[in-house]
Design a protein around this motif. Structure first.
Motif, PDB file in Angstrom:
ATOM      1  N   GLU A 206      -4.203   8.933  -8.705  1.00 33.67           N
ATOM      2  CA  GLU A 206      -3.717   8.278  -7.498  1.00 33.67           C
ATOM      3  C   GLU A 206      -2.971   9.280  -6.618  1.00 33.67           C
ATOM      4  O   GLU A 206      -2.462  10.288  -7.107  1.00 33.67           O
ATOM      5  CB  GLU A 206      -2.787   7.119  -7.864  1.00 33.67           C
ATOM      6  CG  GLU A 206      -3.462   6.048  -8.695  1.00 33.67           C
ATOM      7  CD  GLU A 206      -2.460   5.084  -9.310  1.00 33.67           C
ATOM      8  OE1 GLU A 206      -2.807   3.899  -9.455  1.00 33.67           O
ATOM      9  OE2 GLU A 206      -1.336   5.508  -9.655  1.00 33.67           O
ATOM     10  N   TRP A 225      -0.795   4.977   7.182  1.00 32.90           N
ATOM     11  CA  TRP A 225      -0.524   5.643   5.911  1.00 32.90           C
ATOM     12  C   TRP A 225      -0.813   7.138   6.077  1.00 32.90           C
ATOM     13  O   TRP A 225      -1.835   7.526   6.638  1.00 32.90           O
ATOM     14  CB  TRP A 225      -1.393   5.059   4.799  1.00 32.90           C
ATOM     15  CG  TRP A 225      -1.026   3.654   4.432  1.00 32.90           C
ATOM     16  CD1 TRP A 225      -1.582   2.512   4.917  1.00 32.90           C
ATOM     17  CD2 TRP A 225      -0.010   3.258   3.513  1.00 32.90           C
ATOM     18  NE1 TRP A 225      -0.980   1.420   4.354  1.00 32.90           N
ATOM     19  CE2 TRP A 225      -0.013   1.844   3.484  1.00 32.90           C
ATOM     20  CE3 TRP A 225       0.897   3.937   2.711  1.00 32.90           C
ATOM     21  CZ2 TRP A 225       0.861   1.102   2.691  1.00 32.90           C
ATOM     22  CZ3 TRP A 225       1.771   3.205   1.909  1.00 32.90           C
ATOM     23  CH2 TRP A 225       1.749   1.812   1.904  1.00 32.90           C
ATOM     24  N   TRP A 300       1.194   4.369  -4.382  1.00 31.50           N
ATOM     25  CA  TRP A 300       0.081   5.122  -4.960  1.00 31.50           C
ATOM     26  C   TRP A 300      -1.242   4.465  -4.577  1.00 31.50           C
ATOM     27  O   TRP A 300      -1.359   3.235  -4.607  1.00 31.50           O
ATOM     28  CB  TRP A 300       0.180   5.152  -6.488  1.00 31.50           C
ATOM     29  CG  TRP A 300       1.307   5.951  -7.056  1.00 31.50           C
ATOM     30  CD1 TRP A 300       2.399   5.471  -7.716  1.00 31.50           C
ATOM     31  CD2 TRP A 300       1.427   7.382  -7.061  1.00 31.50           C
ATOM     32  NE1 TRP A 300       3.205   6.503  -8.120  1.00 31.50           N
ATOM     33  CE2 TRP A 300       2.630   7.692  -7.733  1.00 31.50           C
ATOM     34  CE3 TRP A 300       0.648   8.415  -6.561  1.00 31.50           C
ATOM     35  CZ2 TRP A 300       3.073   8.991  -7.926  1.00 31.50           C
ATOM     36  CZ3 TRP A 300       1.078   9.719  -6.732  1.00 31.50           C
ATOM     37  CH2 TRP A 300       2.276   9.992  -7.415  1.00 31.50           C
ATOM     38  N   PHE A 301      -2.248   5.282  -4.258  1.00 31.01           N
ATOM     39  CA  PHE A 301      -3.592   4.782  -3.976  1.00 31.01           C
ATOM     40  C   PHE A 301      -4.618   5.738  -4.573  1.00 31.01           C
ATOM     41  O   PHE A 301      -4.428   6.953  -4.561  1.00 31.01           O
ATOM     42  CB  PHE A 301      -3.849   4.682  -2.463  1.00 31.01           C
ATOM     43  CG  PHE A 301      -2.984   3.674  -1.756  1.00 31.01           C
ATOM     44  CD1 PHE A 301      -3.322   2.334  -1.740  1.00 31.01           C
ATOM     45  CD2 PHE A 301      -1.824   4.088  -1.110  1.00 31.01           C
ATOM     46  CE1 PHE A 301      -2.522   1.406  -1.086  1.00 31.01           C
ATOM     47  CE2 PHE A 301      -1.007   3.170  -0.455  1.00 31.01           C
ATOM     48  CZ  PHE A 301      -1.358   1.830  -0.446  1.00 31.01           C
ATOM     49  N   THR A 302      -5.721   5.190  -5.071  1.00 36.44           N
ATOM     50  CA  THR A 302      -6.833   6.035  -5.503  1.00 36.44           C
ATOM     51  C   THR A 302      -7.699   6.354  -4.285  1.00 36.44           C
ATOM     52  O   THR A 302      -7.659   5.634  -3.280  1.00 36.44           O
ATOM     53  CB  THR A 302      -7.698   5.323  -6.556  1.00 36.44           C
ATOM     54  OG1 THR A 302      -8.312   4.174  -5.953  1.00 36.44           O
ATOM     55  CG2 THR A 302      -6.857   4.893  -7.753  1.00 36.44           C
ATOM     56  N   ASP A 305      -9.492   3.525  -2.757  1.00 38.11           N
ATOM     57  CA  ASP A 305      -8.719   2.514  -2.031  1.00 38.11           C
ATOM     58  C   ASP A 305      -8.600   2.817  -0.539  1.00 38.11           C
ATOM     59  O   ASP A 305      -8.229   1.939   0.252  1.00 38.11           O
ATOM     60  CB  ASP A 305      -7.291   2.424  -2.590  1.00 38.11           C
ATOM     61  CG  ASP A 305      -7.230   1.874  -3.997  1.00 38.11           C
ATOM     62  OD1 ASP A 305      -8.084   1.037  -4.332  1.00 38.11           O
ATOM     63  OD2 ASP A 305      -6.330   2.278  -4.751  1.00 38.11           O
ATOM     64  N   LEU A 306      -8.881   4.037  -0.142  1.00 36.18           N
ATOM     65  CA  LEU A 306      -8.494   4.492   1.190  1.00 36.18           C
ATOM     66  C   LEU A 306      -9.182   3.720   2.317  1.00 36.18           C
ATOM     67  O   LEU A 306      -8.609   3.569   3.396  1.00 36.18           O
ATOM     68  CB  LEU A 306      -8.779   5.988   1.337  1.00 36.18           C
ATOM     69  CG  LEU A 306      -8.049   6.901   0.338  1.00 36.18           C
ATOM     70  CD1 LEU A 306      -8.360   8.358   0.645  1.00 36.18           C
ATOM     71  CD2 LEU A 306      -6.546   6.652   0.359  1.00 36.18           C
ATOM     72  N   LEU A 309      -7.184   0.965   3.989  1.00 37.13           N
ATOM     73  CA  LEU A 309      -5.912   1.272   4.624  1.00 37.13           C
ATOM     74  C   LEU A 309      -6.077   1.642   6.082  1.00 37.13           C
ATOM     75  O   LEU A 309      -7.139   2.099   6.513  1.00 37.13           O
ATOM     76  CB  LEU A 309      -5.231   2.435   3.900  1.00 37.13           C
ATOM     77  CG  LEU A 309      -5.011   2.296   2.396  1.00 37.13           C
ATOM     78  CD1 LEU A 309      -4.339   3.541   1.860  1.00 37.13           C
ATOM     79  CD2 LEU A 309      -4.195   1.058   2.073  1.00 37.13           C
ATOM     80  N   HIS A 385       3.404  -6.011   1.223  1.00 34.54           N
ATOM     81  CA  HIS A 385       1.993  -6.008   0.881  1.00 34.54           C
ATOM     82  C   HIS A 385       1.263  -7.004   1.773  1.00 34.54           C
ATOM     83  O   HIS A 385       1.869  -7.952   2.287  1.00 34.54           O
ATOM     84  CB  HIS A 385       1.813  -6.398  -0.588  1.00 34.54           C
ATOM     85  CG  HIS A 385       0.523  -5.946  -1.200  1.00 34.54           C
ATOM     86  ND1 HIS A 385      -0.639  -6.659  -1.088  1.00 34.54           N
ATOM     87  CD2 HIS A 385       0.219  -4.866  -1.927  1.00 34.54           C
ATOM     88  CE1 HIS A 385      -1.621  -6.025  -1.730  1.00 34.54           C
ATOM     89  NE2 HIS A 385      -1.122  -4.937  -2.246  1.00 34.54           N
TER      90      HIS A 385
END
Length: 390
Positions: A206, A225, A300-302, A305-306, A309, A385
């Protein structure tokens, strides 16, 4: 801690990307990197080890040379790495200060060479039986700086190693290969601004992203982000100092090891191109425990996931390129071979097939509706969130 193999390898790879014709002549260095690992930074590795030099150019275009007593030659300042050095460039700056008294604050990295050496030289060192040192090679990474102060810098020589200094015109630089490179160097144009950002990742694969405040016209990428980081300030001796200062100021974060990953370019509000030095570092902490002083939150993001965003394409591409650059053995995702293995397991050990529904509401002006989760929430407690339910 000593300079890491990853940091040295990444720096050399960045140099070879600009100077691919030098790969063959650096063969001994590359073999040493493959064979000795982290030990290549130790001065007791007599198959050959890393040293670092500082090429300092003043406002008249002259290059600083010091008389090394051991060799009896005028060379650029430099020497061996020490365990406390945070980077190869930091080694060069420390040696400059120790040998001449010139502080790191009196110089600034040459634009475009903030994280990449200007020159790499391999030279033989004679044996010193009294010191118990056999003949060996130095792999010398030389970083390019400009003396940016307008006043005279007091010189305090390291008397046991240095016999004097000279400021020499470029055409009188002692080493021919270095002289040829300097003669081809375009005139110095110091940018008004330069930025540095941190690409922080963990062992789960992540990446730590920062949700910026929504202040259009006041900050870059408002409400998006992005990476932690910011602009160079006058007291920053290098862009690594910039990114470390920004991490401390924005999030109270101090990383033991930051490795140069590359240089990106962006346009500011005045349409001027600004270089951004990218440093990568591994951290496995909880962002909720950090002291955030700017922006909305850290999370945290993998890489997968982007796409969900609000994030600049350049930032998204940067994260994916870094993830792709990690080898299979060192990749943070190691051990997580499939999406099923990443799902939480129930108490009985069976795999839960979780389906989530997220409601993402965005106004035309770019503002997004978020909900603050309850502190006892099973997922992302006490964080903002998008609205969601299983």
């Amino acid at each position: 801690m000593p300079l890491s193999h990853d940091h040295i390898r990444t720096t050399v790879d960045s140099y070879l990307a600009r100077n691919p014709h030098e790969r063959e002549q650096l063969g001994a260095f590359l073999n040493g990197l493959d064979q000795t690992g982290d030990e290549i930074a130790s001065r007791s590795t007599f198959t050959g080890h890393v040293t670092c030099g500082a090429i300092v150019v003043d406002d008249l275009g002259r290059v600083l040379h010091v008389l090394h007593l051991a060799s009896g030659k005028f060379l650029v300042p430099g020497g061996h790495a020490e365990a406390a050095d945070e980077s190869l460039a930091a080694t060069a700056l420390r040696e400059l200060h120790e040998e001449t008294g010139i502080p790191p604050q009196a110089v600034t990295a040459w634009p475009g060479y903030e994280t990449v050496p200007f020159d790499i030289d391999i030279h033989d060192i004679d044996a010193h039986p009294r010191k118990g040192e056999p003949g060996h090679q130095h792999f010398d990474l030389r970083f390019l700086f400009r003396l940016h102060t307008t006043t005279d810098v007091p010189v305090v020589l390291q008397e046991d190693e240095v016999g004097g200094i000279e400021w020499r015109p470029v055409d009188r630089v002692t080493q021919p290969p270095l002289r040829e490179k300097l003669l081809k160097l375009p005139a110095m144009t110091e940018p008004e601004t330069a930025n540095a950002s941190a690409l922080i990742y963990n062992d789960r694969g992540e990446y730590l992203l920062h949700l910026r405040d929504y202040f259009p016209g006041e900050i870059w990428e408002p409400g998006m982000w992005s990476l932690l980081g910011g602009g160079r300030e006058p007291q920053d001796a290098s862009l690594e100092h910039t990114v470390r200062r920004e991490l401390a100021e924005e999030a109270g974060l101090d990383l033991a090891d930051l490795t140069p990953f590359g240089t990106e370019y962006a346009s500011n509000d005045d349409s001027a191109t600004v270089p951004i030095a990218i440093y990568a570092g591994r951290w496995n902490g909880d962002p909720r425990e950090l002291r955030l002083t700017e922006g909305v939150m850290l999370a945290w993001f993998t890489p997968s996931d982007l796409h969900r965003l609000r994030i600049a394409d350049t930032t998204s591409d940067l994260v994916r390129r870094h993830a792709a650059s990690l080898s299979a053995s060192a990749a943070p995702q190691s051990g997580l071979s499939s999406p099923e293995e990443r799902r939480p397991a129930s108490p009985s050990g069976t795999v839960l097939n979780v389906i989530g529904v997220h409601l993402y509401l965005e106004r035309p002006d770019g503002t997004v509706l978020l909900g603050l989760r309850h502190p006892n929430s099973a997922f992302a407690p006490s964080t903002w969130h998008v609205l969601a339910v299983h």
